[in-house]
Design a protein around this motif. Structure first.
Motif, PDB file in Angstrom:
ATOM      1  N   VAL A   2       5.928   0.783   7.666  1.00 46.53           N
ATOM      2  CA  VAL A   2       5.093  -0.327   7.234  1.00 46.53           C
ATOM      3  C   VAL A   2       4.791  -0.193   5.757  1.00 46.53           C
ATOM      4  O   VAL A   2       4.380   0.864   5.281  1.00 46.53           O
ATOM      5  CB  VAL A   2       3.786  -0.358   8.038  1.00 46.53           C
ATOM      6  N   GLN A   3       4.956  -1.279   5.030  1.00 46.29           N
ATOM      7  CA  GLN A   3       4.651  -1.291   3.605  1.00 46.29           C
ATOM      8  C   GLN A   3       3.771  -2.481   3.279  1.00 46.29           C
ATOM      9  O   GLN A   3       3.970  -3.580   3.816  1.00 46.29           O
ATOM     10  CB  GLN A   3       5.927  -1.360   2.776  1.00 46.29           C
ATOM     11  N   LEU A   4       2.819  -2.254   2.391  1.00 43.39           N
ATOM     12  CA  LEU A   4       2.017  -3.342   1.849  1.00 43.39           C
ATOM     13  C   LEU A   4       2.598  -3.677   0.485  1.00 43.39           C
ATOM     14  O   LEU A   4       2.805  -2.788  -0.335  1.00 43.39           O
ATOM     15  CB  LEU A   4       0.552  -2.931   1.716  1.00 43.39           C
ATOM     16  N   VAL A   5       2.857  -4.936   0.254  1.00 41.07           N
ATOM     17  CA  VAL A   5       3.478  -5.370  -0.991  1.00 41.07           C
ATOM     18  C   VAL A   5       2.412  -5.969  -1.892  1.00 41.07           C
ATOM     19  O   VAL A   5       1.773  -6.967  -1.546  1.00 41.07           O
ATOM     20  CB  VAL A   5       4.590  -6.391  -0.711  1.00 41.07           C
ATOM     21  N   GLU A   6       2.240  -5.360  -3.050  1.00 38.65           N
ATOM     22  CA  GLU A   6       1.246  -5.809  -4.023  1.00 38.65           C
ATOM     23  C   GLU A   6       1.939  -6.528  -5.173  1.00 38.65           C
ATOM     24  O   GLU A   6       3.064  -6.187  -5.556  1.00 38.65           O
ATOM     25  CB  GLU A   6       0.461  -4.617  -4.575  1.00 38.65           C
ATOM     26  N   SER A   7       1.243  -7.501  -5.738  1.00 35.67           N
ATOM     27  CA  SER A   7       1.775  -8.211  -6.898  1.00 35.67           C
ATOM     28  C   SER A   7       0.616  -8.640  -7.785  1.00 35.67           C
ATOM     29  O   SER A   7      -0.540  -8.664  -7.361  1.00 35.67           O
ATOM     30  CB  SER A   7       2.618  -9.398  -6.468  1.00 35.67           C
TER      31      SER A   7
END
Length: 116
Positions: A2-7
């Motif tokens: 699981v990855q959280l994608v930040e921008s």
């Protein structure tokens, strides 16, 4: 995995604004809260803003009245609007998803720099 994608993030001048976004997969269940923390070199990671599933928000005193955290309804996604930025807001910002049971999740971190 699981990855959280930040921008978002990047460089802003004092008094300026930036926004951060974070999204995680819909497979993350039992979410209790989502929000943002930040960390500067040599210091512990600190809470910036968190919102729980009941809609209650909690802000660090240093950002109250300047930052606004919001979640995307129906999604494991959380945003942070940052206004009236100061150099003291410079840090690596981490997205956070806290769960009622099981492990919590963290983003990889995104740099915010406030400088003239």
């Amino acid at each position: 995995q699981v990855q959280l994608v930040e921008s978002g993030g990047g460089l802003a001048q004092p008094g300026g604004s930036l926004s951060l976004s974070c999204s995680g997969p819909d497979t993350i269940s039992a979410v209790a809260a989502m929000g943002w923390f930040r960390q500067t070199p040599g210091k512990q990671r600190e809470l910036v803003a968190v919102v729980n599933i009941g809609g209650t928000t909690r802000y660090a005193d240093a950002v109250k009245g300047r930052f606004a955290v919001s979640i995307v309804n129906g999604k494991n996604a959380v945003n942070l609007q940052m206004n009236s930025l100061t150099p003291e807001d410079t840090a690596v910002y981490y997205c956070y998803i806290g769960r009622l049971s099981g492990r919590d999740y963290w983003g990889q971190g995104i740099q915010v720099t406030v400088s003239s």
